[in-house]
Write an enzyme that holds these catalytic residues in place. Structure first.
Site, PDB file in Angstrom:
ATOM      1  CB  SER A 141      -0.956  -0.054   1.199  1.00 49.18           C
ATOM      2  OG  SER A 141      -1.987   0.905   1.083  1.00 49.18           O
ATOM      3  CG  ASP A 160      -7.735  -2.611  -2.987  1.00 49.01           C
ATOM      4  OD1 ASP A 160      -8.509  -2.113  -2.141  1.00 49.01           O
ATOM      5  OD2 ASP A 160      -6.557  -2.264  -3.107  1.00 49.01           O
ATOM      6  CG  HIS A 208      -5.900  -2.295   0.496  1.00 45.59           C
ATOM      7  ND1 HIS A 208      -5.364  -1.838  -0.682  1.00 45.59           N
ATOM      8  CD2 HIS A 208      -5.202  -1.674   1.476  1.00 45.59           C
ATOM      9  CE1 HIS A 208      -4.394  -0.970  -0.435  1.00 45.59           C
ATOM     10  NE2 HIS A 208      -4.274  -0.866   0.877  1.00 45.59           N
TER      11      HIS A 208
END
Length: 236
Positions: free
Chosen positions: A122, A180, A212
Site C-alpha cells: 500500500s 480491492d 486490500h
C-alpha cells in the site's frame, strides 16, 4: 544539518550467511512488527531465506491530513487520497533521506546495494517507488503490493530522465487484488503502465477476489521473484 532520525525496525535473520537484504515497508497506520506478523500469518514458512535478511522498519507517527490531522504511522503525508492531486514532496523527501540511512547501514555491514530489494504494501509500496526510482536506482529490484503513484508523480519524471540518459533502473514487481476498491486497482495498474511507458521493466499481477490485503499466492510469487533477483551466492 539536523541528524537523520533513526527508525525502529525488526528483522528476520537468514538461516545461513547474510549476503543480501530486503527492506519491506508497511502500509499506512501499521508498523514494521505488524507487517512482519501479517506476513507470518499469511505464509506458512514466513518470508525467510537462507541468505537474505528481511528488515521491517516502522514509520514514525505524524499528523496525517486525510485523517484530519490525527497522528498515524505513515511514511508521508497526502493532501488527499487521490491520483490527481500534487504529492506532498516535503514529507516524501524527508522520509527518503531517513530510509536511506537503513540502506547505508546494510552497506556498512558489507551488503552492496545490488544485493538489496526494496518494496512495500500500500503506502509502503509508493514510498519504495520514490526511494528507488529517485534516490537508489542501483538496487536489485523494487516491489509494490496494492500500491499506486499519483499520476503526475516526480518518480515518473525521474525514471524517464534516467533512462533517457542511458542509465539503468531495477525491475518493478507489482501485485493488486481485483476485489480491492476498484479505483485503487485501476490506479495500481495505471502506475505500472506509466512506468513501463517511460522504459522501466514492470510486471503487474492481478489477483481475482483479493481485497486490500496480502495473500499466500501473492507472497509466494513475490518470494520467487526475490530469489531471482537475489540468488544465493558465495561472492559479490
Amino acid at each position: 544539518m539536523a541528524a537523520v532520525r533513526k527508525l525502529q525496525t525488526c528483522a528476520s535473520s537468514p538461516a545461513g550467511k547474510h549476503t543480501a537484504s530486503i527492506i519491506f515497508l508497511h502500509g499506512s497506520g501499521d508498523t514494521g512488527q505488524g507487517l512482519r506478523s501479517w506476513v507470518q500469518d499469511v505464509m506458512v514458512s514466513d518470508l525467510s531465506f537462507d541468505h537474505i535478511r528481511v528488515i521491517y522498519p516502522s514509520a514514525p507517527a505524524r499528523p496525517y491530513t486525510p485523517m484530519r490531522g490525527a497522528l498515524s504511522t505513515v511514511w508521508f503525508d497526502r493532501y488527499k487520497i487521490s491520483r490527481d492531486c500534487p504529492e506532498h514532496l516535503e514529507s516524501i523527501d524527508t522520509m527518503c533521506s531517513t530510509l536511506g540511512s537503513i540502506i547505508q547501514d546494510e552497506v556498512n555491514t558489507g551488503i552492496p546495494k545490488h544485493r538489496m530489494v526494496i518494496g512495500g504494501f500500500s503506502m509502503g509500496g509508493a514510498m519504495a517507488l520514490h526511494l528507488v526510482c529517485r534516490y537508489h536506482p542501483d538496487v536489485a529490484g523494487v516491489f509494490a503490493l496494492s500500491s499506486f503513484l499519483n499520476k503526475d508523480s516526480v518518480a515518473f519524471q525521474a525514471v524517464e530522465e534516467r533512462l533517457r540518459t542511458g542509465l539503468s533502473l531495477p525491475d518493478l514487481f507489482q501485485c493488486h487484488g481485483t476485489s480491492d476498491n476498484l479505483v485503487l486497482h485501476q490506479w495500481g495498474e495505471e502506475t505500472s503502465v506509466l512506468l513501463r511507458k517511460t522504459g522501466m521493466t514492470t510486471t503487474f499481477h492481478s489477483f481475482p477476489g483479493l481485497y486490500h490485503q496480502l495473500s499466500q499466492p501473492e507472497m509466494e510469487l513475490l518470494r520467487s521473484w526475490i530469489l531471482n533477483k537475489l540468488p544465493p551466492t558465495t561472492s559479490f
